[in-house]
Design a protein around this motif. Structure first.
Motif, PDB file in Angstrom:
ATOM      1  N   ILE A   4       4.884  -3.991 -50.001  1.00  0.00           N
ATOM      2  CA  ILE A   4       4.598  -3.384 -51.301  1.00  0.00           C
ATOM      3  C   ILE A   4       5.157  -4.247 -52.418  1.00  0.00           C
ATOM      4  O   ILE A   4       4.479  -4.545 -53.400  1.00  0.00           O
ATOM      5  N   TRP A   5       6.398  -4.684 -52.261  1.00  0.00           N
ATOM      6  CA  TRP A   5       7.065  -5.416 -53.335  1.00  0.00           C
ATOM      7  C   TRP A   5       6.482  -6.806 -53.553  1.00  0.00           C
ATOM      8  O   TRP A   5       6.688  -7.402 -54.599  1.00  0.00           O
ATOM      9  N   GLN A   6       5.697  -7.321 -52.607  1.00  0.00           N
ATOM     10  CA  GLN A   6       4.988  -8.582 -52.823  1.00  0.00           C
ATOM     11  C   GLN A   6       3.847  -8.404 -53.824  1.00  0.00           C
ATOM     12  O   GLN A   6       3.477  -9.350 -54.518  1.00  0.00           O
ATOM     13  N   VAL A   7       3.295  -7.203 -53.917  1.00  0.00           N
ATOM     14  CA  VAL A   7       2.164  -6.927 -54.809  1.00  0.00           C
ATOM     15  C   VAL A   7       2.630  -6.562 -56.217  1.00  0.00           C
ATOM     16  O   VAL A   7       1.971  -6.913 -57.206  1.00  0.00           O
ATOM     17  N   VAL A   8       3.748  -5.891 -56.325  1.00  0.00           N
ATOM     18  CA  VAL A   8       4.215  -5.361 -57.605  1.00  0.00           C
ATOM     19  C   VAL A   8       4.220  -6.397 -58.737  1.00  0.00           C
ATOM     20  O   VAL A   8       3.754  -6.097 -59.842  1.00  0.00           O
ATOM     21  N   PRO A   9       4.700  -7.631 -58.536  1.00  0.00           N
ATOM     22  CA  PRO A   9       4.727  -8.599 -59.646  1.00  0.00           C
ATOM     23  C   PRO A   9       3.353  -8.902 -60.251  1.00  0.00           C
ATOM     24  O   PRO A   9       3.267  -9.336 -61.399  1.00  0.00           O
ATOM     25  N   GLU A  10       2.283  -8.663 -59.507  1.00  0.00           N
ATOM     26  CA  GLU A  10       0.938  -8.873 -60.041  1.00  0.00           C
ATOM     27  C   GLU A  10       0.668  -7.961 -61.240  1.00  0.00           C
ATOM     28  O   GLU A  10      -0.180  -8.258 -62.074  1.00  0.00           O
ATOM     29  N   PHE A  11       1.384  -6.842 -61.319  1.00  0.00           N
ATOM     30  CA  PHE A  11       1.131  -5.833 -62.344  1.00  0.00           C
ATOM     31  C   PHE A  11       2.323  -5.577 -63.253  1.00  0.00           C
ATOM     32  O   PHE A  11       2.170  -5.055 -64.343  1.00  0.00           O
ATOM     33  N   TRP A  12       3.505  -5.899 -62.792  1.00  0.00           N
ATOM     34  CA  TRP A  12       4.756  -5.478 -63.427  1.00  0.00           C
ATOM     35  C   TRP A  12       4.995  -6.113 -64.777  1.00  0.00           C
ATOM     36  O   TRP A  12       5.590  -5.514 -65.659  1.00  0.00           O
ATOM     37  N   GLY A  13       4.606  -7.392 -64.964  1.00  0.00           N
ATOM     38  CA  GLY A  13       4.867  -8.070 -66.222  1.00  0.00           C
ATOM     39  C   GLY A  13       6.241  -8.704 -66.248  1.00  0.00           C
ATOM     40  O   GLY A  13       6.918  -8.825 -65.228  1.00  0.00           O
ATOM     41  N   GLU A  14       6.655  -9.115 -67.428  1.00  0.00           N
ATOM     42  CA  GLU A  14       7.912  -9.826 -67.619  1.00  0.00           C
ATOM     43  C   GLU A  14       9.041  -8.851 -67.971  1.00  0.00           C
ATOM     44  O   GLU A  14       8.795  -7.759 -68.455  1.00  0.00           O
ATOM     45  N   ALA A  15      10.283  -9.304 -67.781  1.00  0.00           N
ATOM     46  CA  ALA A  15      11.454  -8.527 -68.169  1.00  0.00           C
ATOM     47  C   ALA A  15      11.461  -8.383 -69.694  1.00  0.00           C
ATOM     48  O   ALA A  15      10.928  -9.251 -70.392  1.00  0.00           O
ATOM     49  N   PRO A  16      12.005  -7.313 -70.198  1.00  0.00           N
ATOM     50  CA  PRO A  16      12.732  -6.261 -69.495  1.00  0.00           C
ATOM     51  C   PRO A  16      11.758  -5.317 -68.784  1.00  0.00           C
ATOM     52  O   PRO A  16      10.700  -4.996 -69.303  1.00  0.00           O
ATOM     53  N   TYR A  17      12.138  -4.929 -67.580  1.00  0.00           N
ATOM     54  CA  TYR A  17      11.310  -4.071 -66.740  1.00  0.00           C
ATOM     55  C   TYR A  17      11.579  -2.600 -67.027  1.00  0.00           C
ATOM     56  O   TYR A  17      12.632  -2.251 -67.562  1.00  0.00           O
ATOM     57  N   PRO A  18      10.649  -1.725 -66.648  1.00  0.00           N
ATOM     58  CA  PRO A  18      10.914  -0.296 -66.801  1.00  0.00           C
ATOM     59  C   PRO A  18      11.987   0.158 -65.802  1.00  0.00           C
ATOM     60  O   PRO A  18      12.282  -0.553 -64.839  1.00  0.00           O
ATOM     61  N   THR A  19      12.539   1.339 -66.031  1.00  0.00           N
ATOM     62  CA  THR A  19      13.446   1.908 -65.043  1.00  0.00           C
ATOM     63  C   THR A  19      12.641   2.234 -63.793  1.00  0.00           C
ATOM     64  O   THR A  19      11.425   2.400 -63.847  1.00  0.00           O
ATOM     65  N   LEU A  20      13.323   2.314 -62.654  1.00  0.00           N
ATOM     66  CA  LEU A  20      12.627   2.506 -61.383  1.00  0.00           C
ATOM     67  C   LEU A  20      13.413   3.417 -60.457  1.00  0.00           C
ATOM     68  O   LEU A  20      14.631   3.266 -60.309  1.00  0.00           O
ATOM     69  N   THR A  21      12.709   4.340 -59.845  1.00  0.00           N
ATOM     70  CA  THR A  21      13.238   5.140 -58.751  1.00  0.00           C
ATOM     71  C   THR A  21      12.261   5.004 -57.598  1.00  0.00           C
ATOM     72  O   THR A  21      11.059   5.204 -57.777  1.00  0.00           O
ATOM     73  N   ALA A  22      12.766   4.629 -56.424  1.00  0.00           N
ATOM     74  CA  ALA A  22      11.923   4.502 -55.229  1.00  0.00           C
ATOM     75  C   ALA A  22      12.343   5.587 -54.241  1.00  0.00           C
ATOM     76  O   ALA A  22      13.533   5.760 -53.982  1.00  0.00           O
ATOM     77  N   VAL A  23      11.358   6.287 -53.714  1.00  0.00           N
ATOM     78  CA  VAL A  23      11.618   7.410 -52.827  1.00  0.00           C
ATOM     79  C   VAL A  23      10.852   7.214 -51.525  1.00  0.00           C
ATOM     80  O   VAL A  23       9.641   6.966 -51.549  1.00  0.00           O
ATOM     81  N   GLY A  24      11.561   7.335 -50.405  1.00  0.00           N
ATOM     82  CA  GLY A  24      10.907   7.307 -49.102  1.00  0.00           C
ATOM     83  C   GLY A  24      10.442   8.710 -48.749  1.00  0.00           C
ATOM     84  O   GLY A  24      11.192   9.676 -48.923  1.00  0.00           O
ATOM     85  N   VAL A  25       9.209   8.826 -48.292  1.00  0.00           N
ATOM     86  CA  VAL A  25       8.626  10.124 -47.954  1.00  0.00           C
ATOM     87  C   VAL A  25       7.977  10.041 -46.573  1.00  0.00           C
ATOM     88  O   VAL A  25       7.743   8.957 -46.050  1.00  0.00           O
ATOM     89  N   THR A  26       7.663  11.184 -46.026  1.00  0.00           N
ATOM     90  CA  THR A  26       7.026  11.211 -44.712  1.00  0.00           C
ATOM     91  C   THR A  26       5.515  11.423 -44.790  1.00  0.00           C
ATOM     92  O   THR A  26       4.817  11.197 -43.801  1.00  0.00           O
ATOM     93  N   TRP A  27       5.012  11.845 -45.953  1.00  0.00           N
ATOM     94  CA  TRP A  27       3.588  12.165 -46.044  1.00  0.00           C
ATOM     95  C   TRP A  27       3.111  12.045 -47.476  1.00  0.00           C
ATOM     96  O   TRP A  27       3.778  12.528 -48.404  1.00  0.00           O
ATOM     97  N   LEU A  28       1.971  11.406 -47.688  1.00  0.00           N
ATOM     98  CA  LEU A  28       1.332  11.295 -49.000  1.00  0.00           C
ATOM     99  C   LEU A  28      -0.169  11.551 -48.891  1.00  0.00           C
ATOM    100  O   LEU A  28      -0.985  10.816 -49.439  1.00  0.00           O
ATOM    101  N   TYR A  29      -0.549  12.569 -48.167  1.00  0.00           N
ATOM    102  CA  TYR A  29      -1.946  12.989 -48.095  1.00  0.00           C
ATOM    103  C   TYR A  29      -2.861  11.858 -47.610  1.00  0.00           C
ATOM    104  O   TYR A  29      -3.935  11.621 -48.135  1.00  0.00           O
TER     105      TYR A  29
END
Length: 134
Positions: A91-116
């Protein structure tokens, strides 16, 4: 009662109506965007994880654009990942394609067991460009 200022991206309104939620609400200078997954136009998931992440960002970009903004307006990000121990690096290999330059937004990453049926979801809060009314 105040009417919600709902933002719909082009071509996906039926999908949101079918699932009974708003893609984004503009309120008090902010845009609150519902979690976006890597769904195709018909709602089905992209099968490849990195393609799913790209599609989720593209779906997010369509909403931000419909509101007159871009990812540069995003101030807070929450991402959800199924099995993050196995998927985070891909996932994190793809993120820079969209994220842009610093300063970056705040981030919370959550591990889940199901996303439909999906493996990645991104939810953001962004500065909302001013409307003609406000």
């Amino acid at each position: 009662m105040t009417t919600r200022d709902v933002i719909f991206p082009a071509g996906r309104q039926a999908l949101y109506e079918r699932n009974r939620y708003s893609p984004a609400i503009r309120s008090n200078g902010f845009l609150f965007v519902s979690g976006q997954v890597g769904s195709r136009e018909d709602g089905s998931p992209e099968t490849d994880l990195q393609d799913q992440v790209r599609r989720a960002f593209s779906n997010l970009d369509a909403i931000l654009s419909a509101a007159g903004g871009s990812f540069a307006d995003v101030v807070d990000v929450t991402i959800f990942m199924v099995d993050p121990q196995q998927t985070f690096e891909a996932i994190w290999q793809v993120v820079p394609e969209f994220w842009g330059e610093a300063p970056y937004p705040t981030l919370t990453a959550v591990g889940v067991t199901w996303l439909y049926g999906f493996d990645f979801e991104i939810k953001v809060i962004a500065r909302a460009p001013e409307t003609e009314e406000g």
